[in-house]
Design a protein around this motif. Sequence first.
Motif, mmCIF file in Angstrom:
data_model
loop_
_atom_site.group_PDB
_atom_site.id
_atom_site.type_symbol
_atom_site.label_atom_id
_atom_site.label_comp_id
_atom_site.label_asym_id
_atom_site.label_seq_id
_atom_site.Cartn_x
_atom_site.Cartn_y
_atom_site.Cartn_z
ATOM 1 N N GLY A 202 21.797 98.554 3.990
ATOM 2 C CA GLY A 202 21.947 100.154 4.699
ATOM 3 C C GLY A 202 23.303 100.288 5.383
ATOM 4 N N CYS A 203 23.932 100.737 4.259
ATOM 5 C CA CYS A 203 25.023 101.903 4.510
ATOM 6 C C CYS A 203 24.936 102.586 3.962
ATOM 7 C CB CYS A 203 26.727 100.475 3.308
ATOM 8 S SG CYS A 203 27.056 99.294 4.051
ATOM 9 N N ALA A 204 25.326 104.197 4.185
ATOM 10 C CA ALA A 204 25.219 104.906 4.068
ATOM 11 C C ALA A 204 25.731 105.602 2.992
ATOM 12 C CB ALA A 204 25.302 106.481 5.196
ATOM 13 N N SER A 205 26.980 104.884 3.044
ATOM 14 C CA SER A 205 28.012 105.102 1.186
ATOM 15 C C SER A 205 27.951 104.171 0.804
ATOM 16 C CB SER A 205 29.638 105.937 2.503
ATOM 17 O OG SER A 205 29.646 105.074 3.020
ATOM 18 N N SER A 206 27.024 104.439 0.390
ATOM 19 C CA SER A 206 27.077 102.865 -0.741
ATOM 20 C C SER A 206 27.555 103.744 -1.590
ATOM 21 C CB SER A 206 25.960 102.300 -1.696
ATOM 22 O OG SER A 206 25.151 103.725 -1.588
ATOM 23 N N ASP A 207 28.361 104.214 -2.821
ATOM 24 C CA ASP A 207 29.028 104.658 -3.971
ATOM 25 C C ASP A 207 30.294 104.771 -3.648
ATOM 26 O OD1 ASP A 207 26.710 105.294 -5.872
ATOM 27 O OD2 ASP A 207 26.601 107.327 -5.178
ATOM 28 N N GLU A 208 30.829 104.796 -2.534
ATOM 29 C CA GLU A 208 32.748 105.018 -1.724
ATOM 30 C C GLU A 208 32.919 103.698 -2.124
ATOM 31 O OE1 GLU A 208 30.808 107.340 -1.055
ATOM 32 O OE2 GLU A 208 31.360 108.820 -0.255
ATOM 33 N N LEU A 209 31.911 102.758 -1.442
ATOM 34 C CA LEU A 209 31.804 101.179 -0.986
ATOM 35 C C LEU A 209 32.025 100.520 -2.477
ATOM 36 C CD1 LEU A 209 29.680 100.827 2.222
ATOM 37 C CD2 LEU A 209 32.577 100.880 1.962
ATOM 38 N N ALA A 210 30.955 100.613 -3.502
ATOM 39 C CA ALA A 210 31.124 100.406 -4.857
ATOM 40 C C ALA A 210 32.685 100.331 -5.265
ATOM 41 C CB ALA A 210 30.125 101.100 -5.782
ATOM 42 N N ASP A 211 32.766 102.157 -5.460
ATOM 43 C CA ASP A 211 34.429 102.118 -5.457
ATOM 44 C C ASP A 211 35.136 101.235 -5.353
ATOM 45 O OD1 ASP A 211 33.182 104.521 -7.490
ATOM 46 O OD2 ASP A 211 34.406 105.639 -5.945
ATOM 47 N N GLU A 212 35.326 101.435 -3.968
ATOM 48 C CA GLU A 212 36.126 100.446 -3.172
ATOM 49 C C GLU A 212 36.562 99.121 -3.670
ATOM 50 O OE1 GLU A 212 38.347 100.455 -1.348
ATOM 51 O OE2 GLU A 212 39.369 98.943 -0.806
ATOM 52 N N THR A 213 34.834 98.308 -3.987
ATOM 53 C CA THR A 213 35.304 96.980 -4.703
ATOM 54 C C THR A 213 34.952 97.079 -5.897
ATOM 55 O OG1 THR A 213 32.418 96.798 -3.262
ATOM 56 C CG2 THR A 213 33.081 95.194 -5.033
ATOM 57 N N LEU A 214 35.270 97.822 -6.915
ATOM 58 C CA LEU A 214 35.932 97.517 -7.266
ATOM 59 C C LEU A 214 37.508 97.697 -7.603
ATOM 60 C CD1 LEU A 214 32.527 99.514 -10.074
ATOM 61 C CD2 LEU A 214 34.086 96.972 -10.244
ATOM 62 N N ASN A 215 38.000 98.816 -7.268
ATOM 63 C CA ASN A 215 39.944 98.740 -6.677
ATOM 64 C C ASN A 215 40.274 97.587 -6.377
ATOM 65 O OD1 ASN A 215 39.783 101.162 -6.949
ATOM 66 N ND2 ASN A 215 39.429 102.802 -4.848
ATOM 67 N N ARG A 216 39.442 96.947 -5.434
ATOM 68 C CA ARG A 216 40.401 95.071 -5.042
ATOM 69 C C ARG A 216 40.145 94.549 -6.343
ATOM 70 N NH1 ARG A 216 38.488 94.403 1.146
ATOM 71 N NH2 ARG A 216 38.855 96.888 1.801
ATOM 72 N N VAL A 217 39.060 94.642 -7.042
ATOM 73 C CA VAL A 217 39.229 94.052 -8.312
ATOM 74 C C VAL A 217 39.875 94.341 -8.630
ATOM 75 C CG1 VAL A 217 37.271 93.119 -10.373
ATOM 76 C CG2 VAL A 217 35.893 93.459 -8.279
ATOM 77 N N ALA A 218 39.872 95.172 -9.291
ATOM 78 C CA ALA A 218 41.212 95.820 -10.176
ATOM 79 C C ALA A 218 42.705 95.242 -9.517
ATOM 80 C CB ALA A 218 41.385 97.490 -10.566
ATOM 81 N N ARG A 219 42.697 95.959 -8.193
ATOM 82 C CA ARG A 219 44.003 95.000 -8.015
ATOM 83 C C ARG A 219 44.188 93.377 -8.210
ATOM 84 N NH1 ARG A 219 46.025 94.991 -1.630
ATOM 85 N NH2 ARG A 219 48.151 95.048 -2.181
ATOM 86 N N ARG A 220 43.716 92.909 -7.910
ATOM 87 C CA ARG A 220 43.562 90.974 -7.687
ATOM 88 C C ARG A 220 43.287 90.724 -9.905
ATOM 89 N NH1 ARG A 220 38.734 88.780 -3.798
ATOM 90 N NH2 ARG A 220 39.373 89.787 -2.448
ATOM 91 N N LEU A 221 43.357 91.870 -10.408
ATOM 92 C CA LEU A 221 43.233 91.404 -12.350
ATOM 93 C C LEU A 221 45.121 92.016 -12.108
ATOM 94 C CD1 LEU A 221 39.986 93.355 -14.092
ATOM 95 C CD2 LEU A 221 40.910 90.918 -14.173
ATOM 96 N N GLU A 222 45.105 92.792 -10.907
ATOM 97 C CA GLU A 222 46.712 93.704 -11.566
ATOM 98 C C GLU A 222 47.926 92.242 -11.199
ATOM 99 O OE1 GLU A 222 47.171 96.560 -14.135
ATOM 100 O OE2 GLU A 222 48.088 97.329 -12.226
ATOM 101 N N ASP A 223 47.102 91.787 -9.742
ATOM 102 C CA ASP A 223 48.105 90.534 -9.273
ATOM 103 C C ASP A 223 47.813 89.556 -10.139
ATOM 104 O OD1 ASP A 223 48.600 92.200 -7.334
ATOM 105 O OD2 ASP A 223 47.301 90.998 -6.137
ATOM 106 N N GLY A 224 47.490 89.338 -11.260
ATOM 107 C CA GLY A 224 47.177 88.129 -12.580
ATOM 108 C C GLY A 224 45.831 87.838 -12.355
ATOM 109 N N GLU A 225 45.440 88.200 -11.534
ATOM 110 C CA GLU A 225 44.367 87.075 -11.541
ATOM 111 C C GLU A 225 43.455 86.463 -12.638
ATOM 112 O OE1 GLU A 225 40.878 85.421 -7.955
ATOM 113 O OE2 GLU A 225 42.589 86.617 -7.673
ATOM 114 N N THR A 226 42.615 86.139 -12.957
ATOM 115 C CA THR A 226 41.574 85.587 -14.614
ATOM 116 C C THR A 226 40.643 85.870 -13.747
ATOM 117 O OG1 THR A 226 43.327 84.401 -15.454
ATOM 118 C CG2 THR A 226 41.445 84.109 -16.854
#
Lengths: 219, 325
Positions: free
Chosen positions: A64-88
Motif C-alpha cells: 500500500g505504499c504510493a512511493s514504491s520505487d523510491e522505497l526500493a531504492d532506499e532499501t538497496l541503499n541500506r544494503v549497499a551501506r552494510r556492504l561498505e561497513d564490511g558486512e558479508t
Amino acid sequence: MSAETAALTEREGRGRRPHLKRAWELTQGAFDRLLAQLDPDAQKAGEKYKTVHRSLSKFFECRGCASSDELADETLNRVARRLEDGETIYAEQFAAYAYGVARNVLREHARGPEPRTHTLDALPPPSHPRLSPFEEEESAHARESAERRLECLETCAGALPAESRELILSYYEGGAGERIARRRQLAERLGIPLNNLRIRAHRIRERLEKCVGACVGRG
Amino acid sequence: MSVPRSKAPDEERLAGYLLGRLTEEEQEGVERFYFGGEENLDLLAAAEDDLIDSYVRGELTPRERERFEEFFLRSPERRERVETARALDRLLKKTQGDAPHPAPLTHPRFRRAALWLPLAACLLITAGSAFLVYRMLAARRADEAAQSRRAEEDRAAQPTPQQQSTLPQQSTPQQPDSQSARETPLTPQPTSPQPTNSQPASPQTTAPRQQPGVASILLTAGTSRGGGASQTLNIARGAERVKLLAEVSGQGYQSYEASLRTAEGAEVWRGSVKAGGRKRGAAVVAFTPPARVFRSGDYTLSVTGLRSDGGPDAAGEYQFRVSRR
C-alpha cells in the motif's frame, strides 16, 4: 548503455522520501561494490539488480505504499551501506537479505507522513470529488485518451512477431469460465507447463504495455 | 540469489495478496515466494494481469471490486495498467468481431447447418477474392496505361534545366509518423520507380493514395546483441513505409538519430526523431524509412541519443532480417 548504468541512471531520476532519515548517500563506488556482490559479470549483475529492485518495488506497492520505487531504492541503499561497513552478503542470499531490510524500511515508512500527503492524482477514483464543473470536458478527454490508447495498442500489437501476437490474443480471449480451459489447451498445444505459459503471456503483455505507455506519452 | 524456495501459491492466494486481504503470515509466504526469482515474480505479475482483466470485464464480486478500487488502485501505475487493459479488452472484442462465441449446435437442423455453412462461407470467400483480384488487375492495367500516356506527354513537353531546378519535389512520400523530423534515403532504389523532377508528377500521381502499406517491427534492446539477426521483418509487396520501433535505453535525450546499414556495412538510410514523453524504463522510438531502401537480407539499426548539449550517446543497436515478399 549497460544494464547497471541504466539502473543507476533510473534511480537518479527518482525523487526522495523526505521523512526517511539518511545520514549516508550512495556513492558510485558503493553501487559498484553492490553490483559486484550480485555477480562478477557486470551485465548479469545489472540484470539481477533489476530483478531485486522489481521485487522490492512490488513488495512496497502491495503493502500500500504510493512511493514504491523510491522505497526500493532506499532499501538497496541500506544494503549497499552494510556492504561498505564490511558486512558479508552472499549472492544467493542477497534477495532474502534485501527482503529483510525492506521490512524494516516499511515499518519506518509506516510511521512517516505519507498517508496524509496523497496528491489528488495518487488517490483512488472513488476519493475524487463526485461533482466536477468540467465533467463533460473531462469525459470527452477520457474518451479521446481511450481512443488514443487503443490506436497505440493496435500499432504495438501489430509490431509484435506474429507468434507472440497470436499467443497473447488466444491467452486473454474468452470469459472467466472458459479462460482456464482455453489456457490449458493452449499450454498443451505449445507443449509447455501452464505456469510457463502464464509467464510467457505476461512478458509479452509487459512489452506491449511499455510500448503503449511510450506511444501514449508521445501523443 | 534466492529466498528459500516455497511452493507456488495458487491464483486465489495471489489475488488475495494483491487485494491486501491476507494475514501478515500469509503475506510473508507470498513475498518469500516472489523474492525467490524472476519467474516467481512474473507469476505474481501474471496474476495481477488477470485481476485487472477481471475488474475491467466486470467479473469481480462486489466485495472484490470495492477492495480493488480502494486498495489496488492506489498506485497511479496500476491505474494506467487498468486503462491499457480496457484497450486490450476492446481490441480482443474487435478481433473477435465483437460477437459472443456461438452456443453448441445441438438441434439436428443446426448440426446439418454446421456442415454446409463452412462450405458456403468458403465459396463466398473464394468468389469474393476472385472478384477483388480481378478489380486489382483491372486497376493496375488502367494505371500502367495512364503512366505510359503521361510519359509520352512529358517527353513531348520536356522542361529546360532551369525549369527542372524550380519544380516542386512532389514525389516525396508523406511521412506517416509525425515524430520524424528528417530523414535521408542514401541509395537510389531502381526497383521502385519514383517520379523525378524531369518527370513532374501529374495530379493523378500526387492525389492521396488509398492507404500506403506500412510494415512494422518492434526491436528490443538486448535480444539481438551478439546473436545475429533474430527478428524478421516481412515486407509485403506494395508496402511503402517501414516502421522500426526501437526500444532505446537512457533518458533525457532531445532527439534520436538512426543509421541503417546492410550486413556488409553500407549505410542505406539515416533519419532522426524528436524524443517523446516517456514513463520509467525503456522508451520506444519510431523511425519510418521508406520500404524501398530494403532488400531481403540482414540489417543493423544503430540509434544514437542526442543530449541537450548536442553530445551523442549510443542508445541501442538492433539486428534484424528483412524478407521481401
